[in-house]
Design an enzyme around this catalytic site. Sequence first.
Site: not given
Ligand code: BG6
Length: 477
Positions: A182, A375
């Site tokens: 990211e 993701e």
């Molecule tokens: C992304 C990141 O922003 O989203 C992760 O690459 C992160 O590291 C994921 O954990 C989900 O976000 P969160 O804040 O729910 O953990």
Amino acid sequence: MSVKKFPEGFLWGGATAANQCEGAYLEGGRGLANVDVIPAGKDRFPVALGQLKMLECDNEHYYPGHEAIDMYHHYKEDIALFAEMGFKCYRLSIAWSRIFPNGDDKSPNEEGLQFYDNLFDECLKYGIEPLVTICHFDVPMNLIKTIGSWKSRKMIDHYVRYCETIFTRYQNKVKYWLTFNEINMLLHLPFMGAGILFEEGENQEEVKYQAAHHELVASALATKIGHEINPEFKIGCMLAAGNTYANTCAPEDVWKSIQKDRENYFFIDVQSRGEYPNYAKKMFEKNGLNIKMEKEDEEILKKYTVDFISFSYYSSRLTSADPQVNSQTEGNVFATLRNPYLKASEWGWQIDPLGLRITMNSLYDRYQKPLFIVENGLGAVDIPDEEGKINDAYRIEYLKAHIKAMKDAVNEDGVELMGYTPWGCIDLVSASTGEMKKRYGFIYVDKDNEGNGSLKRSKKASFDWYKKVIESNGECL
Ligand code: BG6
């Protein structure tokens, strides 16, 4: 009627990051990093933003990453569970400070290198392809203290040496690499995303774009070196994605949504097309940002572009040019306007499966390179039933809808998609809130927000569901 399916060899799997799952933050010779000093609780955001300076740990705060889910000691058990689900691919990150504890050490830390050797061997034993994020937000603390992290051009050399070390060591074990997780997060959470702290009177926009320039050059050089070490390597960039919709068809709203998207595309425009887009140059000029670049940078960026575009997608975004329209909700770091057509998660992240298809099409139209969704997922509170089982039907529903949307993008729109690794395939620490309660996994980990729990792993209902999805290559949802 033709059956909608995914290509042969599609990389189904799951994703984690070292700082959110490994724990053992000072074991095996690992050095301290920015991600270790970001506490849970009310100070988390100020520290992550770089507004509250915290360069050491103290006894007043709780640091959820120090132990996390202790994957450092549980990785064999965890990978066995991934294998049981049929993972073809596992996205993980290497903790930079396990390899170079201070970032500028004369030689790498053998114990750290060996740890990832063991981890990759464990994956390969089950035919699981590792997909490695080289830098998932972490920066060795010593480099923050001595040179100001990515503010300094010297970071390029440290990062490149780190890349060279891991590319050489793992050249026969890892084929897929991501240079920065990211990368656009640098603009929004400068300390958590890139170890950046601001001095009094500094032009923060200029500092951030200067740091971004250093990361972009470093990323291009990593691509160059990686391909020299092993021409089979596939090296990608990684964007926190999600298209920005206009609140109305008023041209002002539409124009604002284009500008908002450009803030994110900026990074990938450079990494994929190999040059600064004109709109960015104009923005620097208009805002008086003086970004220092060396003569050779232009050629480096041009020559060494990425092989594929990876991204995270949790939600679409919404914007308006009208200051009266301001009902906001949370999102993946970027707060956004509330979209009345969408439901939201318990953390206010709006759920928009069609938005994934829209985002995939936008990225593919723009770059014409294969995509990889690295993701996606639903952060939710999971409550075990009387038998201790988690029936996470809500998670299955979320993932099913998103997989359907990506199936449409592949089959109806012709988008090239390499794989899908939903986030937090095993419960881990939330990056934004530091909570354990915000769970994404197919595998439950017994641990709470305060750090209590046995760390025992157990399968949720989504575990068996995802296993079938993979088995049928996405046909059985
Ligand atoms: C992304 C990141 O922003 O989203 C992760 O690459 C992160 O590291 C994921 O954990 C989900 O976000 P969160 O804040 O729910 O953990």
